[in-house]
Scaffold this active site. Structure first.
Site, PDB file in Angstrom:
ATOM      1  N   LYS A   1       2.063  -0.217  25.210  1.00  0.00           N
ATOM      2  CA  LYS A   1       2.521   1.110  25.696  1.00  0.00           C
ATOM      3  C   LYS A   1       1.397   2.007  26.219  1.00  0.00           C
ATOM      4  O   LYS A   1      -0.179   1.829  25.585  1.00  0.00           O
ATOM      5  CB  LYS A   1       2.920   1.880  24.497  1.00  0.00           C
ATOM      6  CG  LYS A   1       4.143   1.468  23.892  1.00  0.00           C
ATOM      7  CD  LYS A   1       5.430   1.792  24.585  1.00  0.00           C
ATOM      8  CE  LYS A   1       6.735   1.320  24.133  1.00  0.00           C
ATOM      9  NZ  LYS A   1       8.027   1.750  24.703  1.00  0.00           N
TER      10      LYS A   1
ATOM     11  N   ASP B   1       4.622  -0.527  29.424  1.00  0.00           N
ATOM     12  CA  ASP B   1       5.503   0.245  29.538  1.00  0.00           C
ATOM     13  C   ASP B   1       5.069   1.836  29.485  1.00  0.00           C
ATOM     14  O   ASP B   1       4.423   2.225  28.422  1.00  0.00           O
ATOM     15  CB  ASP B   1       6.256   0.291  28.106  1.00  0.00           C
ATOM     16  CG  ASP B   1       7.686   1.149  28.238  1.00  0.00           C
ATOM     17  OD1 ASP B   1       7.858   2.007  29.135  1.00  0.00           O
ATOM     18  OD2 ASP B   1       8.584   1.045  27.422  1.00  0.00           O
TER      19      ASP B   1
ATOM     20  N   GLU C   1       7.047  -1.293  33.041  1.00  0.00           N
ATOM     21  CA  GLU C   1       8.368  -0.498  32.595  1.00  0.00           C
ATOM     22  C   GLU C   1       8.330   0.949  32.897  1.00  0.00           C
ATOM     23  O   GLU C   1       7.207   1.386  32.228  1.00  0.00           O
ATOM     24  CB  GLU C   1       8.543  -1.047  31.411  1.00  0.00           C
ATOM     25  CG  GLU C   1       9.951  -0.665  30.747  1.00  0.00           C
ATOM     26  CD  GLU C   1      10.257  -1.298  29.330  1.00  0.00           C
ATOM     27  OE1 GLU C   1       9.720  -2.270  29.134  1.00  0.00           O
ATOM     28  OE2 GLU C   1      11.149  -0.647  28.536  1.00  0.00           O
TER      29      GLU C   1
ATOM     30  N   LEU D   1      14.004   2.381  18.579  1.00  0.00           N
ATOM     31  CA  LEU D   1      13.355   2.223  17.003  1.00  0.00           C
ATOM     32  C   LEU D   1      14.984   2.071  16.315  1.00  0.00           C
ATOM     33  O   LEU D   1      15.460   2.791  15.849  1.00  0.00           O
ATOM     34  CB  LEU D   1      12.693   3.278  16.702  1.00  0.00           C
ATOM     35  CG  LEU D   1      10.887   3.192  16.920  1.00  0.00           C
ATOM     36  CD1 LEU D   1      10.430   4.284  16.151  1.00  0.00           C
ATOM     37  CD2 LEU D   1      10.737   1.748  16.385  1.00  0.00           C
TER      38      LEU D   1
HETATM   39  C1  LIG Z   1      11.248  -0.573  20.306  1.00  0.00           C
HETATM   40  C2  LIG Z   1      10.926  -0.974  21.551  1.00  0.00           C
HETATM   41  N1  LIG Z   1      10.154  -2.209  21.668  1.00  0.00           N
HETATM   42  C3  LIG Z   1      10.804   0.023  22.598  1.00  0.00           C
HETATM   43  O1  LIG Z   1       9.590   0.264  23.003  1.00  0.00           O
HETATM   44  N2  LIG Z   1      11.796   0.545  23.135  1.00  0.00           N
HETATM   45  C4  LIG Z   1      11.613   1.760  23.868  1.00  0.00           C
HETATM   46  C5  LIG Z   1      11.167   3.138  23.410  1.00  0.00           C
HETATM   47  C6  LIG Z   1      11.971   3.256  22.086  1.00  0.00           C
HETATM   48  C7  LIG Z   1      11.820   4.499  21.161  1.00  0.00           C
HETATM   49  O2  LIG Z   1      11.098   5.606  21.462  1.00  0.00           O
HETATM   50  O3  LIG Z   1      12.650   4.552  20.181  1.00  0.00           O
HETATM   51  C8  LIG Z   1      11.378   1.727  25.275  1.00  0.00           C
HETATM   52  O4  LIG Z   1      10.745   2.381  25.878  1.00  0.00           O
HETATM   53  O5  LIG Z   1      11.337   0.707  25.770  1.00  0.00           O
HETATM   54 MG    MG Z   2      10.990   1.325  27.700  1.00  0.00          MG
END
Ligand SMILES: C[C@H](N)C(=O)N[C@@H](CCC(=O)O)C(=O)O
Ligand code: MG
Length: 363
Positions: A162, A190, A218, A297
Site C-alpha cells: 500500500k 496499490d 493499482e 476487509l
Molecule cells: C484486503 C485487500 N487486500 C485490499 O487491499 N482491498 C482493498 C482495500 C479494502 C478496504 O479498504 O477494505 C483494495 O483497495 O484493493
Molecule cells: Mg485496491
C-alpha cells in the site's frame, strides 16, 4: 427450494494488526451476514463489507437495502430460477453493491446445494487451489520492510504494497522493501487513489529508473478520473490496474474500450456479487484483459465466494484474497481453507459453509 426468509446479522473480528491504506485505517472486520432460509430447510450464507470510503455502503444502509428492497423482491422465488432471482435482486434498488453481493452470494450457495456441486464447478471449474498475495499496510519504510520480510518468511511470494499516502515517501518505501525482500519476490503496489496523474507518472518513472521491478500499480488516481488513469497507463511502463474506478460491467466496457487500464480488479462488493462479476469476466475475455479477484476487509464467507469465482475462471490470473488471513479469529465453520498464501476449495455443495459463531441476528 423456495426462499422463505432472509435473516440479517453482524460479525466483528479483530485484525492481527491495523490495516492502513491511503483511504483508511481499520482495526477489525465489522461485516453484515445474511442467512437465506428455504422451504426445504436449506441455508445459504452471504456477507457484506460496509466499506464507506470505496462503495459508499454503510452497515445501516446495507441492512436497510436488504430489509426494505431486496427481501420483498426475492422472497418466495425458487432457487431453481436463478435468472429471475438475479433480475429481481438487481432491479430492486440502484447502487448498494455490497447488500446485493451478500444476497447474491447466499443465493449462489443455495444454487450449489440445489445441484449438489461446489460453486466453482458450476462457474467453470478451472481449478480448486489458488494462491493469494498479502497486503503490506502503508507505514514508514522500515516498518513496511520488516512486515514484507515477515510475509516472505511465512511463504508469500507476492506482496501487495500500500502506497499513496504522502507521495514523497513512496519511492523510499519501495526501495527499502525491494532491498529487504530481494529480487525474486513479486511486488504489486496499490495507491488507493492517493496520487494525482502527474504525481503518479513522476513517482512510477522514478521507481522504474531505480530498477525496482513492479508487477503493476493499482488505482493510482481518483476513482472518477478515467482520463487521469489513461494518462498514467499511456506514460509509464509499469502496467496499471483499475480498482475503485471499476464496479459494474458497464464500467468495465468504458475502461477497456478506452484502454484506460492494462488490468482490472473484480470485487464482489463492487460488482454486486457473482452474477455481475461473471459479466465482467466475459467482457475482459472479449478485450483480452486479465483480471485480479480482490476483496475488501472481509471475513471467510464472502472471500470463500470470491475464491470460487477466482478458481473457476482462467481470465482471473491474479488473486488478492487475504481478508481471512488478516483476521485474528475465524468465526466461520466450513468454507474454503485459507492457509497463508494457499486457498483450497472444498468439494461440498455450494460454498460448504456450515455455521457462523458469535453472530447476532436481527430477527
Ligand atoms: C484486503 C485487500 N487486500 C485490499 O487491499 N482491498 C482493498 C482495500 C479494502 C478496504 O479498504 O477494505 C483494495 O483497495 O484493493
Ligand atoms: Mg485496491
Amino acid at each position: 427450494m423456495k426462499i422463505t426468509d432472509i435473516k440479517i446479522g453482524s460479525i466483528s473480528v479483530p485484525l492481527k494488526t491495523p490495516f492502513k491504506t491511503a483511504l483508511r485505517t481499520v482495526n477489525s472486520v465489522n461485516d453484515i451476514i445474511v442467512k437465506i432460509i428455504t422451504d426445504t430447510g436449506h441455508i445459504g450464507y452471504g456477507e457484506a463489507a460496509p466499506t464507506g470510503v470505496i462503495t459508499g455502503d454503510t452497515a445501516g444502509a446495507i441492512i436497510g437495502a436488504i430489509e426494505d428492497h431486496i427481501r420483498p423482491a426475492i422472497t418466495g422465488l425458487d432457487i431453481e430460477n436463478l435468472e429471475k432471482i438475479m433480475l429481481n435482486l438487481h432491479g430492486s434498488i440502484v447502487k448498494n453493491s455490497s447488500a446485493k453481493a451478500a444476497v447474491d452470494i447466499a443465493v449462489y450457495d443455495l444454487f450449489g446445494q440445489l445441484h449438489g456441486a461446489p460453486v466453482y464447478k458450476l462457474l467453470g471449474g478451472h481449478g480448486k487451489e489458488i494462491t493469494t498475495d498479502i497486503t503490506i499496510s502503508v507505514n514508514g519504510p522500515e516498518e513496511m520492510a520488516e512486515d514484507s520480510r515477515n510475509a516472505v518468511n511465512s511463504g508469500y511470494t507476492t506482496l501487495k504494497i500500500k502506497v499513496g499516502k504522502d507521495v514523497k515517501k513512496d519511492l523510499a518505501r519501495m526501495k527499502t522493501i525491494r532491498k529487504a525482500v530481494g529480487p525474486h519476490v513479486r511486488l504489486r503496489i496499490d495507491a488507493n487513489q492517493g496520487w494525482t496523474p502527474k504525481e503518479a507518472v513522476l513517482t512510477l518513472r522514478k521507481m522504474e529508473d531505480a530498477g525496482i521491478e513492479i508487477e503493476f500499480v493499482e488505482q493510482p488516481v481518483q476513482a472518477h478520473d478515467i482520463d487521469g488513469l489513461k494518462h498514467v497507463t499511456d506514460n509509464v511502463s509499469i502496467p496499471t490496474l483499475a480498482d475503485e474506478s471499476l464496479f459494474s460491467p458497464m464500467d468495465a466496457i468504458r475502461i477497456l474500450e478506452r484502454r484506460a487500464a492494462d488490468l482490472i480488479n473484480i470485487k464482489l462488493m463492487k460488482s454486486g456479487g457473482i452474477h455481475n462479476a461473471l459479466k465482467i469476466t466475459s467482457i475482459a475475455e472479449v478485450y483480452g484483459v486479465e483480471c485480479m479477484i480482490g476483496c475488501m476487509l472481509e471475513a471467510k464467507v464472502s472471500v470463500t465466494a470470491a475464491a470460487h469465482l477466482g478458481a473457476a475462471k482462467s481470465i482471473i490470473t491474479r488473486i488478492d484474497l487475504d481478508g481471512p488471513v488478516l483476521c485474528s479469529e475465524d468465526p466461520v465453520i466450513g468454507g474454503a481453507v485459507f492457509n497463508e498464501s494457499k486457498i483450497v476449495l472444498g468439494d461440498e455443495p455450494g460454498f460448504g459453509i456450515h455455521d457462523i459463531t458469535g453472530i447476532v441476528y436481527r430477527r
